[in-house]
Design a protein around this motif. Sequence first.
Motif, PDB file in Angstrom:
ATOM      1  N   PHE A  48       1.739  -0.798  -1.332  1.00 11.95           N
ATOM      2  CA  PHE A  48       1.344  -0.554   0.055  1.00 11.95           C
ATOM      3  C   PHE A  48       0.378   0.627   0.061  1.00 11.95           C
ATOM      4  O   PHE A  48       0.579   1.582  -0.690  1.00 11.95           O
ATOM      5  CB  PHE A  48       2.564  -0.217   0.923  1.00 11.95           C
ATOM      6  CG  PHE A  48       3.369  -1.418   1.331  1.00 11.95           C
ATOM      7  CD1 PHE A  48       4.053  -2.163   0.386  1.00 11.95           C
ATOM      8  CD2 PHE A  48       3.442  -1.807   2.659  1.00 11.95           C
ATOM      9  CE1 PHE A  48       4.797  -3.269   0.761  1.00 11.95           C
ATOM     10  CE2 PHE A  48       4.189  -2.915   3.033  1.00 11.95           C
ATOM     11  CZ  PHE A  48       4.860  -3.648   2.089  1.00 11.95           C
ATOM     12  N   GLU A  67       3.872   3.118   9.078  1.00 13.07           N
ATOM     13  CA  GLU A  67       5.147   2.455   9.379  1.00 13.07           C
ATOM     14  C   GLU A  67       6.222   3.466   9.741  1.00 13.07           C
ATOM     15  O   GLU A  67       7.137   3.160  10.505  1.00 13.07           O
ATOM     16  CB  GLU A  67       5.600   1.550   8.229  1.00 13.07           C
ATOM     17  CG  GLU A  67       6.182   2.255   7.043  1.00 13.07           C
ATOM     18  CD  GLU A  67       6.638   1.288   5.955  1.00 13.07           C
ATOM     19  OE1 GLU A  67       6.812   0.106   6.231  1.00 13.07           O
ATOM     20  OE2 GLU A  67       6.802   1.744   4.816  1.00 13.07           O
ATOM     21  N   ARG A 113      -0.695   2.781   5.253  1.00 13.05           N
ATOM     22  CA  ARG A 113       0.332   1.912   5.809  1.00 13.05           C
ATOM     23  C   ARG A 113       1.720   2.533   5.703  1.00 13.05           C
ATOM     24  O   ARG A 113       2.567   2.352   6.576  1.00 13.05           O
ATOM     25  CB  ARG A 113       0.291   0.583   5.053  1.00 13.05           C
ATOM     26  CG  ARG A 113       0.825  -0.508   5.909  1.00 13.05           C
ATOM     27  CD  ARG A 113       0.537  -1.877   5.421  1.00 13.05           C
ATOM     28  NE  ARG A 113       1.646  -2.704   5.898  1.00 13.05           N
ATOM     29  CZ  ARG A 113       1.989  -3.856   5.359  1.00 13.05           C
ATOM     30  NH1 ARG A 113       1.302  -4.317   4.340  1.00 13.05           N
ATOM     31  NH2 ARG A 113       2.993  -4.531   5.831  1.00 13.05           N
ATOM     32  N   GLN A 114       1.931   3.307   4.613  1.00 14.51           N
ATOM     33  CA  GLN A 114       3.248   3.922   4.443  1.00 14.51           C
ATOM     34  C   GLN A 114       3.475   5.041   5.454  1.00 14.51           C
ATOM     35  O   GLN A 114       4.606   5.306   5.844  1.00 14.51           O
ATOM     36  CB  GLN A 114       3.415   4.428   3.003  1.00 14.51           C
ATOM     37  CG  GLN A 114       3.329   3.284   2.007  1.00 14.51           C
ATOM     38  CD  GLN A 114       3.751   3.653   0.587  1.00 14.51           C
ATOM     39  OE1 GLN A 114       4.783   4.250   0.372  1.00 14.51           O
ATOM     40  NE2 GLN A 114       2.950   3.271  -0.389  1.00 14.51           N
ATOM     41  N   ILE A 115       2.381   5.705   5.871  1.00 15.37           N
ATOM     42  CA  ILE A 115       2.532   6.719   6.918  1.00 15.37           C
ATOM     43  C   ILE A 115       2.715   6.027   8.265  1.00 15.37           C
ATOM     44  O   ILE A 115       3.607   6.360   9.053  1.00 15.37           O
ATOM     45  CB  ILE A 115       1.284   7.630   6.969  1.00 15.37           C
ATOM     46  CG1 ILE A 115       1.099   8.338   5.622  1.00 15.37           C
ATOM     47  CG2 ILE A 115       1.407   8.635   8.093  1.00 15.37           C
ATOM     48  CD1 ILE A 115      -0.140   9.197   5.561  1.00 15.37           C
TER      49      ILE A 115
END
Lengths: 317, 342
Positions: free
Chosen positions: B118, B126, B122-124
Motif C-alpha cells: 500500500f 485510511e 493510502r496508509q495515512i
Amino acid sequence: MILYILRRILYTVPIALAVGFVCFMLVQIAPGDPINAILPADAPKEVADMLRRAYGLDQPLPVQFWLWLTHVAQGDLGRSLATGRPVTADLANAVGNTLVLAVAAALIGFVAGSVLGGAAAAWRGTAVDRGAIGLAVVGVSIPHYWLGMVLVILFSVLWPILPATGISSDGSGSWAWDMAHIPHLILPAVTLAVIPTGLIARTVRGVAGDILNQDFVTTLRGKGLRPFGIFRHVVKNAAPNVLAVMGLQLGYLMGGSILVETVFNWPGTGLLLNTAIFQRDIPVLQGTILVLALFFVAINLAVDILQTAIDPRVRRG
Amino acid sequence: MPPDSANPPGAAPPLVHARDLTVRFVTRDATVHAVNGVDFDLAQGEVLCILGESGSGKSVTLRALMRLNPPGVTRVSGTLRVGGHDMVAASARAVADLRGGLVSMIFQEPMTALDPIFTIGRQIRETILRHEKVSGAEADRRALELLELVQIPSAKRRLAAYPHELSGGLRQRAMIAIALSCRPKLLLADEPTTALDATVQIQILLLLRQLQRELGMGVVFVTHDLGVAGEIADRIAVMYAGRFIEEGPTGALMRAPLHPYAQGLLGATVHGQRRGTPLTTIPGSPPNLERLPEGCAFAPRCPYTEPACLAAVPAPRRPVPDRAARCIRVPDTAQPPAGIAA
C-alpha cells in the motif's frame, strides 16, 4: 509496467515454440504406427506406403515439424485418423465444453477454498480452524471419480433432481446457457471443485496465517482498523501467492479430468484425449495436448501480470 | 511509583493512570509473567522513558497501554486508564476506536511495520478516514500536511511511494506521520530509533522531541539505549523482570541511580566517565519469566544481596519526594507526594 507486460508476453513465444516441439516429439517417439491403426492388418505394403506418403510421414522429422507448425499456425491441426473430421472443429467444441466445466469448478473451488482457508486463518488454533482444515484434507483425499458416482447415486437415482450424465437433455454435444444444459453442469462441476477447494483452503490458510503474523498487521491494529479494514490488507497481500496456486489449478482443470468427464460422459478435452489415446489418433492427441499446454502458458502469463499489478515490488524495468 | 491515592480535587486527571498493571501470556505449555505490577502516572505533555534490557517487559507494558498484545493468550489485570478510558475492561470495539485516535504507536522496524503493497499516502489516509468524518480529498490533503510535518522532502511525490522505495529514515518518518495523523494525546514509541543508522537516529529523536513539544503530546518511549533516554525523557523508569525497579526525573536518575541494577546499567555504558575507567558489567542473566523468584528478581545478580531480599519483593521506597526504587537499601524517608503529577 506496460514495458514489463510486453516483455513478459514476448517471453511466452519461445515457451510456446518449445511446447509445440515437445508435443510433436512426444508423439513421434511413442510406440505404434498410426498407419497400422487405420489399415486392416492384412493390407498390402504398397497401400501402407502410399498412405504414409499422403500423410507426409515419410519425410525427415524436421520437415514434418515445420509442416506441422505452419499448419498449426493457420489453425489447421490436421484430420482425425479415426473419424477423418478436422481436429480443429472437434477440439474447439471439446475445449468449449471443458472451459465451461473448468471455470464453473474453479469458481466453486476458489470461493469455497478462500472462505474455508480465510476462516481457518482468522480463527487459528480454534475448532473453526481444525474443522476447515479437516474438510480441506478430506477434499484433497477423496477420489473424485468415486465422489462423482456417489453424487450421481444420491442426486440422480435416490433423489432424482439432477441429470446423471451428458451435457444436455436435447442431445446436442456442445454447451449452451439454457435450461437444457445448466442442470447437467452442476454435478460434474461440484465433483471437480472438491480438490481445488481443499488445495486453495490450505494455501489461503497458510498464506493468510503468515501475513497475520507480520509486524504490519500490529501497526494496522494500532491504527484502530476494525477486522474488516485489516481483512482488506490481508487479502491484497495474500493475493499474489494464492493467485499462483489458483492459476495452476485452473490449468489442471482445463486439462479436463479424464475420470470425471468419463463418469459424467462430458464431451470435453478429457474425453477427447481418452478416445484419442485408445485409437492412437495422433493428430487429435497432438492438437489437444498443444492447445492445453498453450492454455497453461496463457494462464501463467495472466497470473504473472496480475501479481505484478498487485505487488509493486515485483515490477522491474 | 506514586501511591494509590485519589486525585486532589481540581487537578487534571493524568493522561495515563496505571496501578498494579499485570500482563501474563498464558499458553498450554507455560505462563510467562511479562509485567508484574507496574504503577505509574503520565501527565499531559510529559515524556516517560521506560529503560530496560530485552525481555524486561518494557515493550509488553507499552503495548498494554493500547491493548495491542496478542489477543487470546494475553491476560491483563490491575488498573489502567488512558485519557479516562478503562483499557482493561473496555470492549474490543471501544479500544479500536481509541487506537490511532487518542493513542497511537510507532514501532521499532519501519521496514516491516508498514504494509509493503500500500502506498504511504493510502496508509495515512485510511487512518484518518477510520477516525474522522472527512472526505477522501480532505484526508489526502491532511496526509500531505503530515508528510511535511515530519519533514519528508518532496512530500507530494512520496505520498505515492511504496515503503520499499523509501530509506529507513524516511520510512520511520512516514510511520510517525501515520501515528500522528489523528492528533493523538498519547504517543507510544517502541524503540523507534533502534533499527536506524546513528545519524538518522539523532534526526528522528530531534523530530520526535520537537513534535512532542509542538503538539503537547504525552509520550511513553521504550528503549534500551541510555543516550536516547537522556535525550528525550522528562522521567525515566528502569524496568527489570516486569517491574519498575526505579523511577525518577531523568537528570537525577542518570546522575545518581539508586537501585543496584540501574547503577550497573549506567556503569555498563559510556557516558562521561573519566578516560581509562573500565566499563563495568552486570554478572549473570535476567530471570526466567516463567518462574520468577519469590523475592527481589535482581537478587541473584546483585552484589549487595541479604536474606531480606529473598523473602519478598521489595516495595518502592522514596528517599526524596520525586524518586522511588524497589530496593531495601534505599532509605524510605520522603513523604508520599500529595498529587500524582510529577
